[in-house]
Design an enzyme around this catalytic site. Structure first.
Site, PDB file in Angstrom:
ATOM      1  N   ALA A 191       0.716  -1.171  -0.032  1.00 34.68           N
ATOM      2  CA  ALA A 191       0.288   0.036  -0.056  1.00 34.68           C
ATOM      3  C   ALA A 191       0.940   1.555   0.062  1.00 34.68           C
ATOM      4  CB  ALA A 191      -0.766   0.038   1.095  1.00 34.68           C
ATOM      5  N   GLU A 247       0.033  -9.609  -0.112  1.00 30.16           N
ATOM      6  CA  GLU A 247      -1.480  -9.917   0.029  1.00 30.16           C
ATOM      7  C   GLU A 247      -2.014 -10.055  -1.281  1.00 30.16           C
ATOM      8  OE1 GLU A 247      -1.620  -6.506   2.949  1.00 30.16           O
ATOM      9  OE2 GLU A 247      -2.475  -8.013   4.250  1.00 30.16           O
ATOM     10  N   GLY A 249       0.944  -5.008   1.331  1.00 26.36           N
ATOM     11  CA  GLY A 249      -0.176  -5.363   0.381  1.00 26.36           C
ATOM     12  C   GLY A 249       0.182  -5.913  -0.871  1.00 26.36           C
ATOM     13  N   GLU A 299       4.766  -4.446   7.457  1.00 26.63           N
ATOM     14  CA  GLU A 299       3.745  -3.605   7.957  1.00 26.63           C
ATOM     15  C   GLU A 299       4.193  -3.237   9.460  1.00 26.63           C
ATOM     16  OE1 GLU A 299       2.766  -6.109   5.991  1.00 26.63           O
ATOM     17  OE2 GLU A 299       1.323  -5.254   4.477  1.00 26.63           O
TER      18      GLU A 299
HETATM   19  C1  LIG Z   1      10.543  -1.421  -1.544  1.00 33.61           C
HETATM   20  C2  LIG Z   1      11.899  -1.100  -0.981  1.00 33.61           C
HETATM   21  C3  LIG Z   1      12.377  -2.525  -0.350  1.00 33.61           C
HETATM   22  C4  LIG Z   1      12.628  -0.639  -1.799  1.00 33.61           C
HETATM   23  O1  LIG Z   1      13.870  -0.052  -1.332  1.00 33.61           O
HETATM   24  P1  LIG Z   1      14.946   0.851  -2.184  1.00 33.61           P
HETATM   25  O2  LIG Z   1      16.133   1.002  -1.179  1.00 33.61           O
HETATM   26  O3  LIG Z   1      15.398   0.047  -3.516  1.00 33.61           O
HETATM   27  O4  LIG Z   1      14.190   2.033  -2.474  1.00 33.61           O
HETATM   28  P2  LIG Z   1      13.778   3.017  -1.477  1.00 33.61           P
HETATM   29  O5  LIG Z   1      13.319   2.697  -0.025  1.00 33.61           O
HETATM   30  O6  LIG Z   1      14.662   4.319  -1.627  1.00 33.61           O
HETATM   31  O7  LIG Z   1      12.283   3.445  -2.303  1.00 33.61           O
HETATM   32  C5  LIG Z   1      12.229   4.176  -3.390  1.00 33.61           C
HETATM   33  C6  LIG Z   1      11.126   5.204  -3.337  1.00 33.61           C
HETATM   34  O8  LIG Z   1       9.840   4.441  -3.084  1.00 33.61           O
HETATM   35  C7  LIG Z   1       9.159   4.809  -2.063  1.00 33.61           C
HETATM   36  N1  LIG Z   1       8.136   3.732  -1.214  1.00 33.61           N
HETATM   37  C8  LIG Z   1       8.773   2.552  -1.114  1.00 33.61           C
HETATM   38  N2  LIG Z   1       7.954   1.837  -0.708  1.00 33.61           N
HETATM   39  C9  LIG Z   1       6.795   2.846  -0.522  1.00 33.61           C
HETATM   40  C10 LIG Z   1       5.390   2.403  -0.068  1.00 33.61           C
HETATM   41  N3  LIG Z   1       4.947   1.089   0.315  1.00 33.61           N
HETATM   42  N4  LIG Z   1       4.581   3.367  -0.220  1.00 33.61           N
HETATM   43  C11 LIG Z   1       4.813   4.739  -0.855  1.00 33.61           C
HETATM   44  N5  LIG Z   1       6.063   4.729  -1.055  1.00 33.61           N
HETATM   45  C12 LIG Z   1       7.107   3.893  -1.043  1.00 33.61           C
HETATM   46  C13 LIG Z   1      10.246   5.608  -1.068  1.00 33.61           C
HETATM   47  O9  LIG Z   1       9.940   6.375  -0.011  1.00 33.61           O
HETATM   48  C14 LIG Z   1      11.202   6.266  -2.066  1.00 33.61           C
HETATM   49  O10 LIG Z   1      10.841   7.490  -2.504  1.00 33.61           O
HETATM   50  P3  LIG Z   1      11.372   8.700  -1.639  1.00 33.61           P
HETATM   51  O11 LIG Z   1      10.891   9.903  -2.322  1.00 33.61           O
HETATM   52  O12 LIG Z   1      11.066   8.853  -0.378  1.00 33.61           O
HETATM   53  O13 LIG Z   1      12.876   8.679  -1.689  1.00 33.61           O
HETATM   54  C15 LIG Z   1      11.506  -0.079   0.227  1.00 33.61           C
HETATM   55  O14 LIG Z   1      11.165   0.960  -0.195  1.00 33.61           O
HETATM   56  C16 LIG Z   1      10.482  -0.587   1.158  1.00 33.61           C
HETATM   57  O15 LIG Z   1      10.780  -1.286   2.200  1.00 33.61           O
HETATM   58  N6  LIG Z   1       9.463   0.140   1.360  1.00 33.61           N
HETATM   59  C17 LIG Z   1       8.339  -0.281   2.113  1.00 33.61           C
HETATM   60  C18 LIG Z   1       7.631  -1.592   2.214  1.00 33.61           C
HETATM   61  C19 LIG Z   1       6.324  -1.782   3.118  1.00 33.61           C
HETATM   62  O16 LIG Z   1       6.733  -1.168   4.267  1.00 33.61           O
HETATM   63  N7  LIG Z   1       5.318  -1.988   2.497  1.00 33.61           N
HETATM   64  C20 LIG Z   1       4.049  -2.073   3.343  1.00 33.61           C
HETATM   65  C21 LIG Z   1       3.135  -0.933   3.010  1.00 33.61           C
HETATM   66  S1  LIG Z   1       1.789  -1.008   4.013  1.00 33.61           S
HETATM   67  C22 LIG Z   1       0.671  -2.043   3.429  1.00 33.61           C
HETATM   68  O17 LIG Z   1       1.054  -2.839   2.350  1.00 33.61           O
HETATM   69  C23 LIG Z   1      -0.551  -2.305   4.083  1.00 33.61           C
HETATM   70  C24 LIG Z   1      -1.207  -3.418   3.728  1.00 33.61           C
HETATM   71  O18 LIG Z   1      -1.229  -4.635   4.646  1.00 33.61           O
HETATM   72  C25 LIG Z   1      -2.643  -3.067   3.330  1.00 33.61           C
HETATM   73  C26 LIG Z   1      -3.572  -2.494   4.368  1.00 33.61           C
HETATM   74  C27 LIG Z   1      -5.128  -2.407   3.886  1.00 33.61           C
HETATM   75  C28 LIG Z   1      -5.569  -1.736   4.896  1.00 33.61           C
HETATM   76  C29 LIG Z   1      -6.957  -1.896   5.114  1.00 33.61           C
HETATM   77  C30 LIG Z   1      -7.342  -1.367   6.342  1.00 33.61           C
HETATM   78  C31 LIG Z   1      -9.036  -1.722   6.544  1.00 33.61           C
HETATM   79  C32 LIG Z   1      -9.419  -1.329   7.891  1.00 33.61           C
HETATM   80  C33 LIG Z   1      -9.234   0.217   8.240  1.00 33.61           C
HETATM   81  C34 LIG Z   1     -10.038   0.993   7.248  1.00 33.61           C
HETATM   82  C35 LIG Z   1      -9.695   2.513   7.335  1.00 33.61           C
HETATM   83  C36 LIG Z   1     -10.777   3.183   6.985  1.00 33.61           C
HETATM   84  C37 LIG Z   1     -10.594   4.608   7.344  1.00 33.61           C
HETATM   85  O19 LIG Z   1     -10.166   4.837   8.453  1.00 33.61           O
HETATM   86  O20 LIG Z   1     -10.922   5.502   6.576  1.00 33.61           O
END
Ligand SMILES: CC(C)(COP(=O)(O)OP(=O)(O)OC[C@H]1O[C@@H](n2cnc3c(N)ncnc32)[C@H](O)[C@@H]1OP(=O)(O)O)[C@@H](O)C(=O)NCCC(=O)NCCSC(=O)C[C@@H](O)CCCCCCCCCCCCC(=O)O
Length: 725
Positions: free
Chosen positions: A60, A103, A100, A123
């Site tokens: 996400a 997932e 996500g 997460e």
């Molecule tokens: C992916 C990586 C391993 C890459 O690493 P690398 O070193 O190659 O590169 P960078 O880290 O420099 O990343 C490059 C660039 O990309 C940006 N970035 C990376 N990941 C993300 C991301 N996930 N989102 C946004 N941006 C991202 C990073 O910031 C860099 O850009 P910048 O400009 O800052 O230099 C590494 O990046 C990494 O580890 N990323 C994070 C991976 C991660 O943590 N993923 C999990 C994300 S959370 C998620 O997925 C949640 C899910 O489980 C879905 C949840 C669903 C929710 C449903 C909830 C329902 C109930 C609640 C309802 C609420 C309703 C209401 O309140 O209204």
């Protein structure tokens, strides 16, 4: 956002949101549209989901969690939609499938991965849990122990391990997309029921309850005050106790709790702060965008004491050929032995064992006492002890011996980079690289530019940090730089609190309850009280150079506590001597226990100096220690020593044990509210007018005066108003 393409039988949905195909609202909408289109098209017999640019998806869009229209909300229903498809859906995993992203893959009926791909549910590291049904599907696929490990630690696992766990059906070395399309064609018409994870039972363990109880104890121990690991655990436990749909409901409830917790916000801030500091800039206009690093094909380390050994280990692990130099054979042999022990240990920890670290080859790691061996290196890291004269002597030599372009780094925690550079003919190539002990473990590298340091030198040091898998933070030159400069008032307050009536264990407890891994007195015992003592003697604050008649508790008209000096005079250097602020079972012991001698000593000290012992509550301990540290942070920002509060926070999280779930000191200040921080500092400063560290910084006052703006706007007030501060 997601491209849809139809082959003869297989529809391809390509997630497309560079750089990591984060699942924004637009991506999710396009994914849903693609699935519906494929479903409605009778000529489509199977679907393949992949990601643009060789990356499946990093999950996400994290930025979406703090925006009013949250991006992740729709993901769970889409994963269900994928799984309920009557046409087989295959995930082609290249690069990363995280959070996500994984997932989504778990909703697919088949998963095929490139052998270099990595998967994980990280997460927990950003204060959340997998909220798109991942906590319910993963245990059904790979069993509770492996799922729990992945979900509560957030570790990424390589494709080879994913295959062993059954997380993917197949791994390939060549074209993953083509292999996935072949697989999709092959499984057309096969029953999908057994491939739907939501319909599978969670594999039973003979002793599930006992296993879970033990696992919970471990999770809590490792969580260190952070909420997410335990809630991740509870979500997985729900999968073992409830039917799928109820487990999903529980997952959502727990997700909501985390989402609205301050911890998730702090951890997500820390995630982006760590990335923001890579885009360094200096007040003179040098920056990451225009400076290019020079290659480091061979390096040298001077000094094989504790720091030097750790630095050698880092460089060897980064596969950089290296010369390690000591002043004489005795120290060289001692250092070599210690380095070998460290490297053997590191090799054991690494996948593939000792073969992966080539440290027995003299062409890769050479030990010498001969400075001439440094002629062809591209970079030198001097790591001798903190003595300006010695460092200058070494840099003078280096300036003569090294090739003209070599980068000359000094590992110092406080000394003036410009003065060290003045001993060379190439001050533009001199830079501070402040490693943290143990240097092969700690992630932080404080990179200090001097007046003449070139942009290329900064870019090269940043590149080195990356190669060493460290977080490099570029800062300006001042005594103690950023980290230690902020630490001084914190330690000073801790010692003043002892003078006034507190005890080391009381102060440590408050700060450890706040989340520090180790309180200031335990830390000081671990680091060795003699280190600060030597520095204070060098500064003329204590020891023989102190002018006769100097008041015991005053220096330069300010309050000073001689307590640490008095302990050192008693030979109490901390763990190494078995006595310090605490007592230990033996010299070099690790178990700190309160020392009745110290209590008695403190009481006599107060009597001698006419200090009335008073009870000091936890709030005062916490506020005086933390707010004085934060106050120094504002002064540092105002002086342009660091280019933003994120820098200070990244330094504190990665080098000083600041609890990450509190986002760093400056983020913490923003959550407490700057008006409150200011009011408290004013109160303590009035009570202790001779303590400059408690006097609110002009920048803090300014920010309060302009209405307590959000942290990301702080620096804009500085650039507009700095002349008036
Ligand atoms: C992916 C990586 C391993 C890459 O690493 P690398 O070193 O190659 O590169 P960078 O880290 O420099 O990343 C490059 C660039 O990309 C940006 N970035 C990376 N990941 C993300 C991301 N996930 N989102 C946004 N941006 C991202 C990073 O910031 C860099 O850009 P910048 O400009 O800052 O230099 C590494 O990046 C990494 O580890 N990323 C994070 C991976 C991660 O943590 N993923 C999990 C994300 S959370 C998620 O997925 C949640 C899910 O489980 C879905 C949840 C669903 C929710 C449903 C909830 C329902 C109930 C609640 C309802 C609420 C309703 C209401 O309140 O209204």
């Amino acid at each position: 956002m997601a491209q849809y393409a139809r082959g003869s039988t297989v529809a391809v949905i390509r997630l497309c949101n560079p750089p990591v195909n984060a699942l924004s609202r637009a991506v999710l909408q396009a994914l849903e549209d693609g699935l519906k289109k494929a479903d409605a098209d009778p000529s489509v017999k199977a679907v393949m989901i992949c990601g643009e640019n060789g990356k499946f998806s990093a999950g996400a869009d994290i930025r979406g969690f703090s925006s009013p229209e949250r991006s992740g909300g729709a993901l769970g229903p889409i994963v269900s939609l994928i799984e309920s498809s009557e046409k087989p859906v295959v995930a082609a995993i290249e690069g990363v499938a995280l959070g996500g992203g994984l997932e989504v893959a778990l909703g697919c009926h088949y998963r095929i991965a490139h052998m270099k791909a990595r998967m994980g549910l990280p997460e927990v590291t950003i204060g959340l849990l997998p909220g798109a049904e991942g906590t319910q599907r993963l245990p059904r696929l790979i069993g509770v122990p492996a799922a729990l490990e992945m979900i509560t630690t957030g570790k990424h696992i390589p494709a080879t391990e994913a295959l062993k766990l059954g997380l993917v059906d197949e791994i390939v070395e060549e074209n993953t997309i083509e292999a996935a399309i072949r697989l999709a064609n092959k499984v057309i018409g096969q029953p999908l029921g057994p491939r739907r994870l939501s319909l599978k039972p969670v594999p039973k363990l003979p002793n599930m309850e006992a296993f879970l109880d033990k696992a919970l104890v471990k999770v809590k121990k490792q969580a260190w005050g952070c909420l997410a690991p335990e809630l991740c655990f509870q979500a997985v436990r729900a999968a073992t106790e409830r039917p799928f749909a109820e487990g999903v409901r529980r997952e959502r409830e727990l997700f909501q709790v985390l989402l609205s917790s301050g911890q998730a916000q702090a951890l997500q801030y820390a995630f982006f702060a760590e990335r923001a500091v890579r885009r360094w800039a200096t007040p003179s206009g040098a920056s990451w965008s225009s400076a290019a690093p020079q290659p480091v094909r061979k390096a040298a380390v001077i000094g094989l004491g504790t720091m030097g050994r750790g630095i050698v280990t880092c460089l060897v692990k980064a596969n950089i050929p290296l010369v390690a130099l000591e002043q004489d054979l005795e120290n060289l042999n001692k250092g070599r032995k210690a380095v070998m022990v460290l490297l053997e240990r590191e090799a054991m920890k690494m996948e593939g064992g000792a073969q992966t670290l080539d440290f027995h080859n003299p062409a890769r790691l050479q030990f010498t006492v001969d400075f001439d061996q440094l002629r062809d290196v591209d970079l030198v890291i001097e790591a001798v002890f903190e003595n300006m004269a010695l460092k200058k002597e070494i840099f003078h030599k280096l300036s003569k011996i090294c090739k003209p372009g070599a980068l000359l780094c000094t590992n110092t925690s406080a000394l003036n980079i410009d003065e060290i550079a003045s001993a060379t003919n190439h001050p533009q190539q001199v830079i501070g690289t402040h490693f943290f002990s143990p240097a092969h473990v700690m992630r932080l590298l404080e990179i200090i530019y001097g007046r003449h340091t070139s942009p290329t030198a900064i870019a090269t040091a940043m590149q080195l940090a990356k190669a060493l898998k460290k977080v490099g933070v570029v800062v300006g030159n001042c005594f103690g730089f950023v980290g230690n400069r902020m630490m001084f008032p914190y330690i000073q307050q801790a010692v003043f609190l002892l003078e006034e009536g507190s005890r080391p264990e009381a102060v440590d407890q408050v700060l450890e309850d706040f989340g520090f891994k180790i309180g200031p007195f335990r830390m000081s015992d671990l680091a060795g009280l003699d280190v600060g003592w030597r520095s204070r003697k060098d500064q003329g604050l204590t020891g023989p150079s102190l002018p006769a008649g100097t008041p015991a508790r005053q220096r330069h008209g300010q309050r000073y506590s001689p307590l640490p000096d008095l302990l050192c005079e008693q030979g109490r250097f901390g763990q190494k001597t078995g006595r310090g602020w605490y007592q230990y079972e033996k010299a070099g012991g690790r178990t700190a226990t309160p020392d009745p001698w110290l209590l008695n000593f403190l009481s006599q000290y107060r009597d001698t100096h006419g200090i009335k012992t008073r009870f000091i509550d936890q709030e005062e301990i916490l506020e005086r220690c933390l707010f004085s540290l934060i106050n120094e942070g504002f002064a540092i920002l105002a002086e342009g020593i660091a280019s933003g509060p994120e820098h200070l926070d990244v330094i504190y999280i990665n080098g000083y044990g600041w609890p990450k779930h509190r986002g760093g000191p400056m983020f913490y200040a923003s959550t407490v509210g700057l008006p409150r921080v200011l009011a408290k500092l004013q109160k303590y400063s009035e009570a202790h007018p001779d303590v400059p560290g408690l006097r609110p910084s002009a920048f803090l006052k300014k920010l309060v005066a302009v209405g307590n703006p959000p942290l990301k706007e702080w620096m804009s007030y500085l650039s507009q108003q700095s002349s008036k501060l």
